[in-house]
Design a protein around this motif. Structure first.
Motif, PDB file in Angstrom:
ATOM      1  N   ALA A  88     -27.597  44.845   0.621  1.00 44.65           N
ATOM      2  CA  ALA A  88     -26.161  44.543   0.631  1.00 44.65           C
ATOM      3  C   ALA A  88     -25.858  43.261  -0.120  1.00 44.65           C
ATOM      4  O   ALA A  88     -24.693  42.916  -0.318  1.00 44.65           O
ATOM      5  N   ALA A  92     -21.102  40.509   2.792  1.00 42.62           N
ATOM      6  CA  ALA A  92     -21.111  41.895   2.310  1.00 42.62           C
ATOM      7  C   ALA A  92     -19.760  42.243   1.713  1.00 42.62           C
ATOM      8  O   ALA A  92     -18.733  41.709   2.124  1.00 42.62           O
ATOM      9  N   TYR A  95     -29.851  42.608   3.830  1.00 38.44           N
ATOM     10  CA  TYR A  95     -29.963  44.053   4.014  1.00 38.44           C
ATOM     11  C   TYR A  95     -29.228  44.468   5.294  1.00 38.44           C
ATOM     12  O   TYR A  95     -29.163  43.699   6.251  1.00 38.44           O
ATOM     13  N   VAL A  96     -28.710  45.694   5.284  1.00 35.53           N
ATOM     14  CA  VAL A  96     -28.081  46.232   6.492  1.00 35.53           C
ATOM     15  C   VAL A  96     -28.763  47.551   6.861  1.00 35.53           C
ATOM     16  O   VAL A  96     -29.201  48.289   5.976  1.00 35.53           O
ATOM     17  N   ALA A 137     -22.091  41.265   9.058  1.00 35.77           N
ATOM     18  CA  ALA A 137     -22.251  41.642   7.646  1.00 35.77           C
ATOM     19  C   ALA A 137     -21.144  40.988   6.822  1.00 35.77           C
ATOM     20  O   ALA A 137     -21.377  40.488   5.719  1.00 35.77           O
ATOM     21  N   THR A 158     -19.577  45.457  12.044  1.00 33.71           N
ATOM     22  CA  THR A 158     -19.858  44.869  10.729  1.00 33.71           C
ATOM     23  C   THR A 158     -19.468  43.403  10.656  1.00 33.71           C
ATOM     24  O   THR A 158     -19.402  42.828   9.578  1.00 33.71           O
ATOM     25  N   GLY A 206     -30.382  50.010   1.676  1.00 37.96           N
ATOM     26  CA  GLY A 206     -29.676  49.070   2.553  1.00 37.96           C
ATOM     27  C   GLY A 206     -29.486  47.684   1.973  1.00 37.96           C
ATOM     28  O   GLY A 206     -29.036  46.779   2.679  1.00 37.96           O
ATOM     29  N   GLN A 261     -24.575  49.998   9.426  1.00 36.42           N
ATOM     30  CA  GLN A 261     -24.475  50.285   7.988  1.00 36.42           C
ATOM     31  C   GLN A 261     -23.761  51.616   7.759  1.00 36.42           C
ATOM     32  O   GLN A 261     -22.788  51.710   7.044  1.00 36.42           O
ATOM     33  N   ARG A 262     -24.271  52.664   8.385  1.00 37.47           N
ATOM     34  CA  ARG A 262     -23.693  54.004   8.353  1.00 37.47           C
ATOM     35  C   ARG A 262     -24.011  54.633   9.689  1.00 37.47           C
ATOM     36  O   ARG A 262     -25.096  54.421  10.224  1.00 37.47           O
ATOM     37  N   CYS A 307     -23.808  48.993   0.129  1.00 44.58           N
ATOM     38  CA  CYS A 307     -25.240  48.717  -0.033  1.00 44.58           C
ATOM     39  C   CYS A 307     -25.863  49.853  -0.824  1.00 44.58           C
ATOM     40  O   CYS A 307     -25.259  50.905  -0.996  1.00 44.58           O
ATOM     41  N   ALA A 366     -34.659  49.381   5.101  1.00 45.27           N
ATOM     42  CA  ALA A 366     -34.262  47.996   4.818  1.00 45.27           C
ATOM     43  C   ALA A 366     -35.500  47.112   4.681  1.00 45.27           C
ATOM     44  O   ALA A 366     -35.556  46.228   3.815  1.00 45.27           O
TER      45      ALA A 366
END
Ligand code: FES
Lengths: 102, 454
Positions: free
Chosen positions: B290, B269, B295-296, B264, B261, B288, B301-302, B284, B316
């Motif tokens: 953010a 973020a 966008y992530v 990000a 991250t 996605g 992101q996850r 987000c 995204a």
């Protein structure tokens, strides 16, 4: 000194010569610098902050464990730099060579 | 035309690029590898000959499809691929990019698909040469055709542990033991939920496990890696507490994944502690989003894995198209698939948990930060001065300040900080990221755009 990595496949590639700490070694076209050195040696360099030696850790450019020196020119990350014919690499900085890292 | 910059050419970045190109945009994709693919679908260098079935097993068809799709978009001039480049910093709509030279790429919209790294817990001796991440062992096998040792012990937890053991054995490597710290009862308890969300994936995992036979041990405690110029043996205790020693010359470690991250964070973020994934993840919305035009997607992101990353990349891009007021594919089917991936991922995280208790109890002499060899004891000593806040503990102990910028020590460090204060990891706070996202040689910063300028 024997190598750390064991070649299991893709061994029919062309040979590339390079130097590491003054010794002539041979790798294969498509090897990373890390693969080529560890096929012949057990480590890449000494640790800066401890007694052990280092041989890379993540192989994906994230841990920065595998930085090596070129005889002339900037440092390189062995796990993500392709081997080239005639490279001249070192496990430590040449005397009097300034640190290159930001 | 709107300039959309995508960082990362794994499954998420490739699907985001496709979705945008189908809508008539021309995205630019920056990636560190020479060839697009990401980690799971990483491609060997030109000239390697093993077929996709050998490299990607049951996922070969997916890998082929994605590679062909992306190559076609690039060949048709609908997507620009900038390989072998790292994004070091992001600010004011400009990405500082370092490849053979330094470049600045201005953008209007940003999609980060930066993926994940292995999540590591320290084990005494892990600083030695010959100890690698599980991901490293997989990359070595796929992209170089090598095993990182002659007698291998794999330890940790998560799906990659079993998969990698299987791949190494199929390629002819000797895997002496596969040591899973996840207790069998956790695996069984969460297994039903995994099977409900993704029956085939769950079944495939069980088959791989069964094929490992008596090499596989659940519920182990890792005690230490015995070393002499590299690993000599792994010392561990089995589920019944019996002391065991397995001789080896290579150890692979990993506990599932940690979202990368860093960019990000630099892009602004906000972060939330995710209890299911036990790490900080960028905040987000479901698609996605953010931030403004930011966008992530994917494992950054996850941690939904490669299939989830494809969906998140589509999502995204859909969000980006929505925000631009452009026609876009319907989000509902993508969101439904993402929800199923997430149910599976949460169950998987329960089945193969992060070894919090073992990390909290690490002996003082254990190295926590591999970059600068900072021990658990040193970190604990600075806590009365720094207090139990991650960033202050970092500046006093230097855990998290080394070259990996906390990628491999942050979660373990936070666990130790939290334990000393009797708090949860979430309360200890999150390390803020600093630019550059990768260490960069000074010379490269001076060379702007022109290889001869240095
Ligand atoms: S081994 Fe981690 S950056 Fe090269």
């Amino acid at each position: 000194m024997t190598g750390r990595v064991l070649r299991l496949a893709e061994t029919g590639r062309a040979a590339l010569r390079f130097r590491f700490d003054g010794e002539e070694l041979t790798g294969l076209a498509g090897d990373t610098v890390l693969t080529a050195i560890l096929a012949a040696r057990s480590t890449l360099r000494a640790a800066e902050f401890g007694p052990e030696r280092r041989a890379g850790f993540c192989l994906m450019g994230a841990c920065q464990d595998c930085w090596l020196w070129q005889e002339d020119g900037p440092r390189l990350r062995a796990c993500s730099t392709p081997l080239r014919e005639g490279m001249r690499l070192r496990s430590a900085a040449a005397a009097g060579w300034p640190g290159e890292e930001a | 035309m709107t300039r959309v910059l995508i960082v990362g050419a794994g499954p998420a970045g490739m699907r985001a690029a496709e979705t945008l190109a189908e809508a008539g945009l021309h995205p630019v994709v920056v990636d560190e590898a020479a060839r697009a693919g990401g980690q799971i679908y990483r491609r060997p260098p030109e000239g390697f000959t093993r077929p996709a079935e050998k490299l990607y097993g049951s996922e070969a068809a997916k890998a082929r499809r994605l590679h062909a799709l992306f190559d076609r978009l690039v060949a048709e001039g609908r997507v620009t691929h900038l390989p072998e480049r790292s994004v070091l910093a992001l600010s004011g709509g400009v990405a500082q990019v370092l490849g053979a030279v330094r470049e600045e790429i201005a953008f209007d919209r940003l999609i980060l698909a930066t993926g994940a790294t292995d999540r590591l817990a320290p084990v005494p001796g892990w600083e030695s040469a010959g100890v690698y991440t599980l991901g490293a062992a997989q990359i070595a096998l796929k992209a170089q055709g090598v095993a990182l040792g002659r007698r291998i012990v794999l330890a940790g937890s998560g799906p990659l542990l079993t998969l990698l053991a299987t791949q190494l054995r199929a390629a002819g490597a000797e895997v002496a033991a596969v040591l899973d710290t996840a207790p069998m009862r956790a695996q069984i308890a969460a297994g039903a939920a995994m099977a409900r969300a993704r029956p085939q994936t769950t079944l495939r995992g069980l088959r791989l496990r069964a094929a490992l036979g008596r090499r596989y041990h659940a519920g182990v405690t890792l005690e230490r890696i015995e070393t002499a110029d590299g690993p000599v043996a792994m010392h561990w205790r089995d589920a019944r507490g019996r002391a065991r020693r397995t001789a080896c010359d290579m150890v692979g470690l990993g506990w599932h994944l940690r979202a990368d991250t860093h960019l990000a964070d630099l892009a602004g973020a906000r972060f939330d502690w995710s209890e299911p994934f036990r790490q900080w993840l960028p905040r987000c919305d479901a698609l996605g989003r953010a931030g403004d035009g930011f966008y992530v997607a994917g494992d950054g992101q996850r941690l939904l894995g490669a299939d989830g990353a494809e969906e998140a990349g589509r999502a995204a891009a859909i969000a980006c198209l929505q925000d631009l007021g452009l026609p876009h594919p319907a989000p509902a089917p993508v969101l439904r698939r993402l929800a199923r991936m997430e149910r599976f991922a949460h169950a998987l995280a329960r089945a193969f948990p992060w070894p919090a208790e073992a990390v909290r109890a690490l002996p003082d002499a254990t190295v926590v930060c591999r970059c600068e060899n900072i021990s658990a004891g040193l970190l604990r000593e600075t806590l009365p001065l720094s207090g139990a806040e991650a960033n202050r503990a970092k500046s006093l102990s230097r855990v998290g300040m080394g070259r990996c910028q906390g990628r491999y020590c942050q979660l373990a460090g936070a666990e130790i900080v939290a334990a000393s204060a009797g708090r949860s990891v979430a309360e200890a706070g999150r390390l803020r990221a600093q630019p550059p996202a990768r260490p960069a040689p000074i010379g490269a910063w001076l060379a702007t755009g022109d290889p001869g300028a240095e």
